[in-house]
Write an enzyme that holds these catalytic residues in place. Sequence first.
Site, PDB file in Angstrom:
ATOM      1  N   GLY A  42       0.608  -1.467   0.266  1.00 13.60           N
ATOM      2  CA  GLY A  42      -0.007  -0.229  -0.049  1.00 13.60           C
ATOM      3  C   GLY A  42       1.113   0.948   0.105  1.00 13.60           C
ATOM      4  O   GLY A  42       0.798   2.449  -0.625  1.00 13.60           O
ATOM      5  N   PHE A  43       1.632   1.461   1.139  1.00 12.96           N
ATOM      6  CA  PHE A  43       2.580   2.424   1.028  1.00 12.96           C
ATOM      7  C   PHE A  43       1.481   3.561   1.585  1.00 12.96           C
ATOM      8  O   PHE A  43       3.279   5.430   0.622  1.00 12.96           O
ATOM      9  CB  PHE A  43       3.710   2.976  -0.453  1.00 12.96           C
ATOM     10  CG  PHE A  43       4.265   1.779  -1.135  1.00 12.96           C
ATOM     11  CD1 PHE A  43       5.339   1.196  -0.106  1.00 12.96           C
ATOM     12  CD2 PHE A  43       3.997   1.065  -1.862  1.00 12.96           C
ATOM     13  CE1 PHE A  43       6.426  -0.142  -1.268  1.00 12.96           C
ATOM     14  CE2 PHE A  43       4.834  -0.138  -2.322  1.00 12.96           C
ATOM     15  CZ  PHE A  43       5.783  -0.544  -2.248  1.00 12.96           C
TER      16      PHE A  43
ATOM     17  N   GLU B 291       9.518   1.983   7.423  1.00 17.24           N
ATOM     18  CA  GLU B 291       9.584   3.556   7.120  1.00 17.24           C
ATOM     19  C   GLU B 291      11.274   3.965   6.970  1.00 17.24           C
ATOM     20  O   GLU B 291      11.129   4.960   5.224  1.00 17.24           O
ATOM     21  CB  GLU B 291       8.497   4.629   6.955  1.00 17.24           C
ATOM     22  CG  GLU B 291       7.150   4.436   6.098  1.00 17.24           C
ATOM     23  CD  GLU B 291       6.077   4.703   7.922  1.00 17.24           C
ATOM     24  OE1 GLU B 291       5.385   5.561   7.220  1.00 17.24           O
ATOM     25  OE2 GLU B 291       5.482   4.054   8.158  1.00 17.24           O
TER      26      GLU B 291
ATOM     27  N   GLY C 262       9.161  -0.201  15.109  1.00 20.20           N
ATOM     28  CA  GLY C 262       9.162  -0.817  13.499  1.00 20.20           C
ATOM     29  C   GLY C 262       9.741  -0.283  12.585  1.00 20.20           C
ATOM     30  O   GLY C 262      10.839   0.567  12.720  1.00 20.20           O
TER      31      GLY C 262
ATOM     32  N   PRO D  64      14.937 -11.150  11.765  1.00 19.34           N
ATOM     33  CA  PRO D  64      16.058  -9.887  11.254  1.00 19.34           C
ATOM     34  C   PRO D  64      16.312  -9.851   9.688  1.00 19.34           C
ATOM     35  O   PRO D  64      16.512  -9.020   8.598  1.00 19.34           O
ATOM     36  CB  PRO D  64      17.666 -10.126  11.312  1.00 19.34           C
ATOM     37  CG  PRO D  64      16.805 -11.292  12.677  1.00 19.34           C
ATOM     38  CD  PRO D  64      15.645 -11.360  13.238  1.00 19.34           C
TER      39      PRO D  64
ATOM     40  N   ILE E 105      14.955  -6.060  16.314  1.00 15.34           N
ATOM     41  CA  ILE E 105      14.575  -6.666  15.498  1.00 15.34           C
ATOM     42  C   ILE E 105      14.219  -8.328  15.922  1.00 15.34           C
ATOM     43  O   ILE E 105      15.084  -9.164  15.740  1.00 15.34           O
ATOM     44  CB  ILE E 105      15.910  -6.358  14.954  1.00 15.34           C
ATOM     45  CG1 ILE E 105      16.601  -4.787  14.694  1.00 15.34           C
ATOM     46  CG2 ILE E 105      15.852  -6.946  13.424  1.00 15.34           C
ATOM     47  CD1 ILE E 105      15.416  -3.892  14.097  1.00 15.34           C
TER      48      ILE E 105
END
Length: 757
Positions: free
Chosen positions: A249-250, A718, A715, A645, A642
Amino acid sequence: MPTITETATTSPIGRQTPRIDGPFKVSGTAMYASDFNFPGLLFAVPVEAAIANGKLQKLDTSEAEKMPGVRAILHRANIGKIFRSVLQPPNSGIADERRPPFADDVVRYYGQYIAVAVADTFETAKAAGDAVRATYTKDKPNVSLDLQPEKEPETVETTHGRLKRLQGERGDPDKAFASAQVKIDQTYVTPAETHNPIELQGTIATWDGQMLTIYEESQAVFNLRSVLAQMFGLPKENVRVITKFVGSGFGSKLWPWTHCALACAAARKLGKPVKLVLSRRMMFQSVGHRPRTQQRVRVGATNEGKLVSLMQDYLNDLDILGGYHENCGEATSYFYSVPNLRVHWGRTRRNIGSPTPMRGPGAVPGLFATESAMNELADQLKIDPVRLRELNEPKIDEGKGIPFSSRHYLECLQLGGEKFGWANRNPEVGSMKRDGLILGWGVSGAAWISGRFPAQASVELRDDGSARIACGTQDIGTGTYTILAQLVSDKTGVPLNKIEVVLGDTSLPPGPISGGSLVTGSMVPAVFDAADNAITSLLAVATTEPGSPFGNRTRDDLAFESERVFAKADGPAKGIPFSDLLRRTNMRLVTGSGKSEGTLDDKKPKVSMHSYGCHFVEVTWQPAIARLRVSRVVTVIDGGRIINPLAGRNQIEGAVVMGVGMALLEHTIYDPQNGAPINSNLADYLMSVNADAPLMEVHFLDYPDTDVNPLGARGIGEIGLAGVAAAITAATYHATGVRVRELPIRIEDLLTSSILA
Ligand code: MOS
């Protein structure tokens, strides 16, 4: 390979874990929204306005209506009532385009829907839509690329409520800039960019009496439910949104778009389920894009490289009616230490569809500008750009006046520099060569928000030894299915292949939007709480239910570890698997609900939570044929713990490839004649593909940020895109001597290069 230390335990946290949903995707059994089918399903195709500014005079539907197989041509006069929706703070009712479809006869952007054709087949609906004749009174559309701020008050309405245009201010930035020893005053421009997820947007809408169920590839099913409930005048309990798989979706699928309301209204009108899937062209017109930004950045510094003033004045363009604000100042006030600062913004209305968030909204174009200015300052001062950043490392978040939860930006730069070989850099333009190519090296920092949305989840432990985790949040392809399974496995010991993960449905416990790179961080405490409660329930069963071998024990005597229930005194080996306990007590399952609060609406946060990172970029320049390529990128990310990974590296690599596209290729072009996005297809809208992908190396620092959640996971969807373009333009300058401040870098820009072969 990422620098992750794998733990010695059986927990899958921190292990390279292949996607548990991978087999469904590669075998074609994953159900994307438009894969669902229903008896009597009708197909809808919207009719797009062929002007960008004017009025619809007449809609002639007579020919279309006569076509065999056509069920209806719906328009303003016959589609039925569609109400307006409003923002319901904090997290509901969000929409960038709030005007209900067909609300008036004014056309404000090219491709705005003016009718919708519904038929027995897609082909018939398409032919009928094409046969609708529209006549307009036309005005010249304004899609000018020169942005000047609208006359707006200092506090304005945005998609997310009222915001001050003065985003941050401290000290006296004008005075400090005026007297600074060294100055940069430049304007940076990023173009409109269009999201191009593989999966097209679309809706299947079904009504059962007053109950509306829709299948939509949404990044935010609960918000979509809240908007649809308003638009169709229903209690939210009467609306169900289902999103099982999303072909990415971005950001374009975060907030509702008008095609969804059209499908719902058509299904209501015709009493049949209706499917409406957009064309790729429509994806460029009516479901958002990253807006054009124009940012003036002024930086003042001492001769030694200490920042004394930083000012960022930025603009984004937006549609005629909407409230979109591209938050280019997101990282400005905390990224570097500077005593005098001002961040201020404005907007410019254009005859285009509404902008919407696109991967790293705000910070990505914002950091292109501010990190470019830092690189220009370093060149002017003749100091290493890494050194310049070290000199201006803040001790606290100077914008909010609070400490950072966990910030290791300088370590990112140090490790990245080592891995890249930055020490071998010769800063002189055009001085570095390899295999007959001129090399350019550049660097940039990256930052992105962290924190939590509110989240709930339920975890079941079942008599066959399997577990189930359910939450209404979505997996948009980033790995949420797998992460949630890892979290349950960590808590219960149940292996990943025996964990069912159920997502993407408003009938499940409310979960976060798949946005802001916040799902993982938000879900950790909710899933842990749910798993703990399921285990508590299991231990209660062990002491109370007939058939349990622990009937003579109290709750405090017992413990649970790695799938086993046991008496603490006897140890796990003498215990039994939970599946045994459930079978012996004739129970199919125990369940636990979990919940965690959000942090983002906290008005007085105690710590400033962000992820950090950096990119070291190499470009090759072949002046004889003016060919610029990104050859190598080393990225270091300080993204907390993370959890996976493998998926993590995949997110960063994908973002870096997208950054190459941002720097060299991507831009949506609006035709000044008719306002249409003219490169609205995958042949003319260039994006970086495999052939453009550089050699990439990704490293994670892996410092847990326990202010975000107990695992310390933030997160990372992005942050990998932030800064890439600034590092590429810096490397391009180093290779060619051409400073490009407007993206994408074009061959024409480089033809002025004085660096010859
Ligand atoms: Mo992301 S632009 O928050 O989907």
